[in-house]
Scaffold this motif. Structure first.
Motif, PDB file in Angstrom:
ATOM      1  N   CYS A  44       0.817  -1.227   0.000  1.00 28.88           N
ATOM      2  CA  CYS A  44       0.000   0.000   0.000  1.00 28.88           C
ATOM      3  C   CYS A  44       0.844   1.267   0.000  1.00 28.88           C
ATOM      4  O   CYS A  44       0.556   2.207  -0.731  1.00 28.88           O
ATOM      5  N   TYR A  45       1.872   1.317   0.851  1.00 27.10           N
ATOM      6  CA  TYR A  45       2.681   2.529   0.979  1.00 27.10           C
ATOM      7  C   TYR A  45       4.008   2.155   1.626  1.00 27.10           C
ATOM      8  O   TYR A  45       4.145   1.096   2.242  1.00 27.10           O
ATOM      9  N   GLY A  46       4.982   3.032   1.444  1.00 26.01           N
ATOM     10  CA  GLY A  46       6.252   2.866   2.154  1.00 26.01           C
ATOM     11  C   GLY A  46       7.166   1.774   1.637  1.00 26.01           C
ATOM     12  O   GLY A  46       8.242   1.554   2.195  1.00 26.01           O
ATOM     13  N   HIS A  47       6.740   1.032   0.600  1.00 24.15           N
ATOM     14  CA  HIS A  47       7.571  -0.041   0.023  1.00 24.15           C
ATOM     15  C   HIS A  47       7.997  -1.074   1.077  1.00 24.15           C
ATOM     16  O   HIS A  47       9.068  -1.670   0.962  1.00 24.15           O
ATOM     17  N   THR A  48       7.161  -1.291   2.078  1.00 24.43           N
ATOM     18  CA  THR A  48       7.533  -2.190   3.161  1.00 24.43           C
ATOM     19  C   THR A  48       7.777  -3.613   2.663  1.00 24.43           C
ATOM     20  O   THR A  48       8.712  -4.287   3.126  1.00 24.43           O
ATOM     21  N   PHE A  49       6.966  -4.084   1.731  1.00 18.61           N
ATOM     22  CA  PHE A  49       7.117  -5.456   1.223  1.00 18.61           C
ATOM     23  C   PHE A  49       8.512  -5.666   0.633  1.00 18.61           C
ATOM     24  O   PHE A  49       9.218  -6.621   0.991  1.00 18.61           O
ATOM     25  N   THR A  50       8.933  -4.769  -0.235  1.00 16.93           N
ATOM     26  CA  THR A  50      10.241  -4.904  -0.885  1.00 16.93           C
ATOM     27  C   THR A  50      11.375  -4.698   0.105  1.00 16.93           C
ATOM     28  O   THR A  50      12.389  -5.409   0.075  1.00 16.93           O
ATOM     29  N   ARG A  51      11.211  -3.741   0.996  1.00 13.17           N
ATOM     30  CA  ARG A  51      12.282  -3.443   1.951  1.00 13.17           C
ATOM     31  C   ARG A  51      12.520  -4.593   2.905  1.00 13.17           C
ATOM     32  O   ARG A  51      13.661  -4.883   3.285  1.00 13.17           O
ATOM     33  N   MET A  52      11.450  -5.296   3.298  1.00 15.06           N
ATOM     34  CA  MET A  52      11.633  -6.455   4.170  1.00 15.06           C
ATOM     35  C   MET A  52      12.317  -7.612   3.427  1.00 15.06           C
ATOM     36  O   MET A  52      13.098  -8.363   4.018  1.00 15.06           O
ATOM     37  N   LYS A  53      12.051  -7.732   2.135  1.00 14.15           N
ATOM     38  CA  LYS A  53      12.753  -8.727   1.328  1.00 14.15           C
ATOM     39  C   LYS A  53      14.244  -8.407   1.279  1.00 14.15           C
ATOM     40  O   LYS A  53      15.097  -9.295   1.373  1.00 14.15           O
ATOM     41  N   ASP A  54      14.570  -7.124   1.129  1.00 16.92           N
ATOM     42  CA  ASP A  54      15.974  -6.714   1.113  1.00 16.92           C
ATOM     43  C   ASP A  54      16.627  -6.898   2.481  1.00 16.92           C
ATOM     44  O   ASP A  54      17.812  -7.248   2.573  1.00 16.92           O
ATOM     45  N   ALA A  55      15.868  -6.663   3.551  1.00 18.39           N
ATOM     46  CA  ALA A  55      16.406  -6.859   4.901  1.00 18.39           C
ATOM     47  C   ALA A  55      16.838  -8.307   5.110  1.00 18.39           C
ATOM     48  O   ALA A  55      17.877  -8.577   5.731  1.00 18.39           O
ATOM     49  N   ALA A  56      16.074  -9.231   4.569  1.00 20.70           N
ATOM     50  CA  ALA A  56      16.374 -10.656   4.722  1.00 20.70           C
ATOM     51  C   ALA A  56      17.667 -11.047   4.013  1.00 20.70           C
ATOM     52  O   ALA A  56      18.277 -12.073   4.351  1.00 20.70           O
ATOM     53  N   LYS A  57      18.108 -10.215   3.052  1.00 16.53           N
ATOM     54  CA  LYS A  57      19.331 -10.526   2.298  1.00 16.53           C
ATOM     55  C   LYS A  57      20.531  -9.712   2.778  1.00 16.53           C
ATOM     56  O   LYS A  57      21.629  -9.835   2.226  1.00 16.53           O
ATOM     57  N   THR A  58      20.330  -8.875   3.797  1.00 16.63           N
ATOM     58  CA  THR A  58      21.380  -7.982   4.282  1.00 16.63           C
ATOM     59  C   THR A  58      22.117  -8.607   5.460  1.00 16.63           C
ATOM     60  O   THR A  58      21.491  -9.197   6.352  1.00 16.63           O
ATOM     61  N   LYS A  59      23.428  -8.485   5.475  1.00 20.27           N
ATOM     62  CA  LYS A  59      24.188  -9.010   6.617  1.00 20.27           C
ATOM     63  C   LYS A  59      25.554  -8.329   6.714  1.00 20.27           C
ATOM     64  O   LYS A  59      26.056  -7.763   5.740  1.00 20.27           O
ATOM     65  N   ASP A  60      26.110  -8.391   7.912  1.00 19.43           N
ATOM     66  CA  ASP A  60      27.466  -7.902   8.201  1.00 19.43           C
ATOM     67  C   ASP A  60      27.662  -6.455   7.748  1.00 19.43           C
ATOM     68  O   ASP A  60      28.575  -6.139   6.976  1.00 19.43           O
ATOM     69  N   ILE A  61      26.813  -5.561   8.248  1.00 22.27           N
ATOM     70  CA  ILE A  61      26.921  -4.144   7.909  1.00 22.27           C
ATOM     71  C   ILE A  61      27.381  -3.352   9.133  1.00 22.27           C
ATOM     72  O   ILE A  61      27.442  -3.879  10.246  1.00 22.27           O
ATOM     73  N   ASP A  62      27.679  -2.089   8.908  1.00 22.39           N
ATOM     74  CA  ASP A  62      28.110  -1.235  10.018  1.00 22.39           C
ATOM     75  C   ASP A  62      26.931  -0.753  10.856  1.00 22.39           C
ATOM     76  O   ASP A  62      26.981  -0.784  12.087  1.00 22.39           O
ATOM     77  N   VAL A  63      25.858  -0.303  10.182  1.00 22.38           N
ATOM     78  CA  VAL A  63      24.759   0.355  10.901  1.00 22.38           C
ATOM     79  C   VAL A  63      23.412  -0.177  10.435  1.00 22.38           C
ATOM     80  O   VAL A  63      23.123  -0.177   9.230  1.00 22.38           O
ATOM     81  N   LEU A  64      22.590  -0.609  11.387  1.00 24.96           N
ATOM     82  CA  LEU A  64      21.191  -0.944  11.133  1.00 24.96           C
ATOM     83  C   LEU A  64      20.341   0.179  11.716  1.00 24.96           C
ATOM     84  O   LEU A  64      20.486   0.525  12.890  1.00 24.96           O
ATOM     85  N   ILE A  65      19.471   0.752  10.886  1.00 18.64           N
ATOM     86  CA  ILE A  65      18.619   1.862  11.302  1.00 18.64           C
ATOM     87  C   ILE A  65      17.214   1.336  11.574  1.00 18.64           C
ATOM     88  O   ILE A  65      16.648   0.630  10.744  1.00 18.64           O
TER      89      ILE A  65
END
Length: 310
Positions: A44-65
């Motif tokens: 609906c808004y905020g691209h939450t669906f896509t962003r959560m998919k990207d979160a699942a593929k993210t690892k070993d970073i400096d900063v999580l916001i």
């Protein structure tokens, strides 16, 4: 009496079956006005669906916001990257500490950041978390943390959305769903978690005198979240991003909020950290536009860099 109890039992079984099976089917095929108690807001808004998919593929970073729309619309990982800091934005609309808890338990161990930048907008401590729950239950994975979140929110819409989304997830109905890169002036910057908002002219309304009425359960969960992050050996930096000076001046207990947040750990309010104009640097009373983000974020990055180097 025995027959009566049997009938009650049969009715209960039927009611549970109807709720668990028929309700998700009803919500899938009926228009929204005929399924008002099921608030599926996938994409609906905020691209939450896509962003959560990207979160699942993210690892070993400096900063999580993490945090509210002040985070995912106001903290741009591209600006961090220019200074050699990798970051992912896991903020979401109206994200309260109850909602953040679910996300932290779902993603923190997988992403393994060196620091969590916790945007703790005071407004999210005054609300019940229903809006954010509906957003996350519609667009994020359903697991024990999502179930616990819905239970803590304790709202019929949240329970129904949980069941509806569980149905869709179980039968793989979300596999082919894709969000458009742009939605009503919002542009998702993949795979950073950041949503860039097109320039909008701020239409100013009168700000009535008010105060932040902080909920005890949200304060407790914020404290628990910070302790949970620290228990993983991860640095936490708590911040508040700027809001319009007009709105800030209308609130009479900002100092009380600052005192509470500073008691939880390393904290800074950026309200007066840089000169901003209400008329040109905000697209509404509490969201920076991209022009202001590019002024504010370098200052934030400098502070984050210092904390990471300790």
């Amino acid at each position: 009496m025995k027959k009566f109890l049997i009938n009650i039992g049969l009715f209960t079984v039927f009611a549970v079956f109807f709720y668990i099976i028929i309700m998700p089917l009803w919500g899938s095929v009926m228009p929204p006005f005929m399924a008002k108690n099921v608030r599926n807001c996938m994409g609906c808004y905020g691209h939450t669906f896509t962003r959560m998919k990207d979160a699942a593929k993210t690892k070993d970073i400096d900063v999580l916001i993490v945090g509210s729309s002040h985070a995912y619309r106001g903290i741009d990982p591209r600006i961090f990257e220019k200074e050699g800091i990798t970051a992912f934005n896991l903020g979401s609309s109206s994200q309260t500490p109850i909602n953040t808890k679910a996300l932290l338990h779902q993603y923190l161990d997988k992403i393994k950041p060196k620091m969590v930048l916790y945007e703790a907008y005071a407004g999210t401590l005054t609300i019940d978390g229903v809006e954010s729950s509906l957003d996350l239950l519609s667009n994020n994975k359903i697991d024990i943390n999502a179930i616990n979140m819905a239970d803590e929110i304790h709202n019929l819409l949240a329970y129904n959305t949980l069941l509806f989304s569980s149905f869709r997830q179980t039968f793989g109905l979300n596999k082919n769903f894709k969000e458009a890169p742009k939605q009503a002036g919002d542009h998702y910057i993949s795979p950073t978690g950041f949503v860039e908002t097109e320039y909008r002219k701020n239409i100013f309304n009168k700000e009535d005198k008010t105060h932040w009425d902080l909920r005890e359960n949200q304060k407790e969960e914020l404290t628990n979240n910070i302790n949970y992050i620290k228990s993983k050996g991860i640095e936490v930096y708590i911040i508040q991003t700027p809001i319009t000076q007009k709105l800030y001046d209308a609130i009479n207990n900002n100092a009380e909020v600052d005192h509470f947040l500073s008691s939880l750990g390393t904290y800074k309010s950026y309200q007066h950290a840089l000169p901003l104009k209400d008329s040109t640097d905000f697209y509404d009373s509490n969201h920076l536009n991209q022009i202001a983000i590019e002024k504010f974020n370098p200052i934030l990055v400098t502070d984050v860099k210092k904390l990471l180097s300790k």
